[in-house]
Design a protein around this motif. Structure first.
Motif, PDB file in Angstrom:
ATOM      1  N   LEU A 252      -1.014   8.502  -6.531  1.00 48.08           N
ATOM      2  CA  LEU A 252      -0.006   9.539  -6.734  1.00 48.08           C
ATOM      3  C   LEU A 252      -0.434  10.875  -6.138  1.00 48.08           C
ATOM      4  N   LYS A 253      -1.715  11.204  -6.218  1.00 43.11           N
ATOM      5  CA  LYS A 253      -2.194  12.451  -5.635  1.00 43.11           C
ATOM      6  C   LYS A 253      -2.026  12.461  -4.124  1.00 43.11           C
ATOM      7  N   ILE A 254      -2.274  11.328  -3.483  1.00 41.59           N
ATOM      8  CA  ILE A 254      -2.106  11.248  -2.029  1.00 41.59           C
ATOM      9  C   ILE A 254      -0.635  11.320  -1.672  1.00 41.59           C
ATOM     10  N   ARG A 255       0.204  10.547  -2.358  1.00 43.88           N
ATOM     11  CA  ARG A 255       1.641  10.538  -2.060  1.00 43.88           C
ATOM     12  C   ARG A 255       2.297  11.897  -2.262  1.00 43.88           C
TER      13      ARG A 255
ATOM     14  N   ARG B 219      -1.290   3.122  -1.496  1.00 45.27           N
ATOM     15  CA  ARG B 219      -1.040   1.977  -2.381  1.00 45.27           C
ATOM     16  C   ARG B 219      -2.371   1.539  -2.975  1.00 45.27           C
ATOM     17  N   MET B 220      -2.294   0.699  -4.003  1.00 46.16           N
ATOM     18  CA  MET B 220      -3.526   0.203  -4.624  1.00 46.16           C
ATOM     19  C   MET B 220      -3.461  -1.311  -4.710  1.00 46.16           C
TER      20      MET B 220
ATOM     21  N   VAL C 106      -8.012   1.663  -3.284  1.00 45.36           N
ATOM     22  CA  VAL C 106      -6.928   2.558  -2.896  1.00 45.36           C
ATOM     23  C   VAL C 106      -6.873   2.593  -1.377  1.00 45.36           C
ATOM     24  N   TYR C 107      -5.670   2.344  -0.827  1.00 45.56           N
ATOM     25  CA  TYR C 107      -5.453   2.353   0.611  1.00 45.56           C
ATOM     26  C   TYR C 107      -4.474   3.469   0.954  1.00 45.56           C
ATOM     27  N   ALA C 108      -4.648   4.058   2.141  1.00 44.01           N
ATOM     28  CA  ALA C 108      -3.743   5.116   2.579  1.00 44.01           C
ATOM     29  C   ALA C 108      -3.499   4.987   4.076  1.00 44.01           C
ATOM     30  N   ARG C 109      -2.395   5.601   4.517  1.00 42.28           N
ATOM     31  CA  ARG C 109      -2.092   5.659   5.943  1.00 42.28           C
ATOM     32  C   ARG C 109      -1.259   6.909   6.210  1.00 42.28           C
TER      33      ARG C 109
ATOM     34  N   SER D 207       0.391  17.929   3.547  1.00 44.76           N
ATOM     35  CA  SER D 207       1.573  17.857   4.407  1.00 44.76           C
ATOM     36  C   SER D 207       2.617  16.872   3.892  1.00 44.76           C
ATOM     37  N   GLY D 208       2.241  15.961   3.013  1.00 40.62           N
ATOM     38  CA  GLY D 208       3.183  14.970   2.501  1.00 40.62           C
ATOM     39  C   GLY D 208       3.493  13.860   3.487  1.00 40.62           C
TER      40      GLY D 208
END
Length: 124
Positions: free
Chosen positions: A73-76, A91-92, A101-104, A85-86
């Motif tokens: 949630l913090k990343i999103r 996702r987890m 925890v994965y991000a892109r 920047s949003g």
């Protein structure tokens, strides 16, 4: 008897290949590890790295589902430093009892600000 692991790092790939070949000639069970660069796992450096590398990448490991969900949630929402920047998605996943925890970087534009209206608009 356990397997002993020795890690050796070379600046030159040719030297590494030669060393690996010598170990195998000696009868040692030698193998080449993945030589991915180490990335900083937090903050603006990670966000900048994600911008230049398309796709999903593991950015953290949490002790439980609640902690992983908070990180996502913090990343999103852009609350994590470097991700303001949003333009990131997260996702987890649960793999063998570990919460990853994965991000892109998705590159979507930030939400437009709503302009306040002044006065009354005509009905017709």
């Amino acid at each position: 008897m356990g397997k002993t692991t020795i890690r050796v790092q070379f600046d030159d790939p040719l030297d590494a290949a030669h060393f690996l070949q010598q170990c195998r000639k000696e009868g040692l069970d030698a193998e080449l590890e993945d030589s991915r660069p180490q990335i900083k796992r937090n903050g603006p450096a990670l966000a900048a790295w994600l911008k230049t590398h398309p796709g999903w990448y593991e950015v953290g490991e949490s002790v439980n589902r609640t902690a992983a969900n908070k990180a996502v949630l913090k990343i999103r929402n852009g609350e994590r430093r470097g991700f303001e920047s949003g333009k990131f998605e997260a996702r987890m996943e649960n793999r063998d009892g570990r919460w990853l925890v994965y991000a892109r970087h998705i590159g979507r534009p930030a939400r437009p600000k709503v302009q306040p209206t002044t006065g009354m608009d005509p009905l017709f």
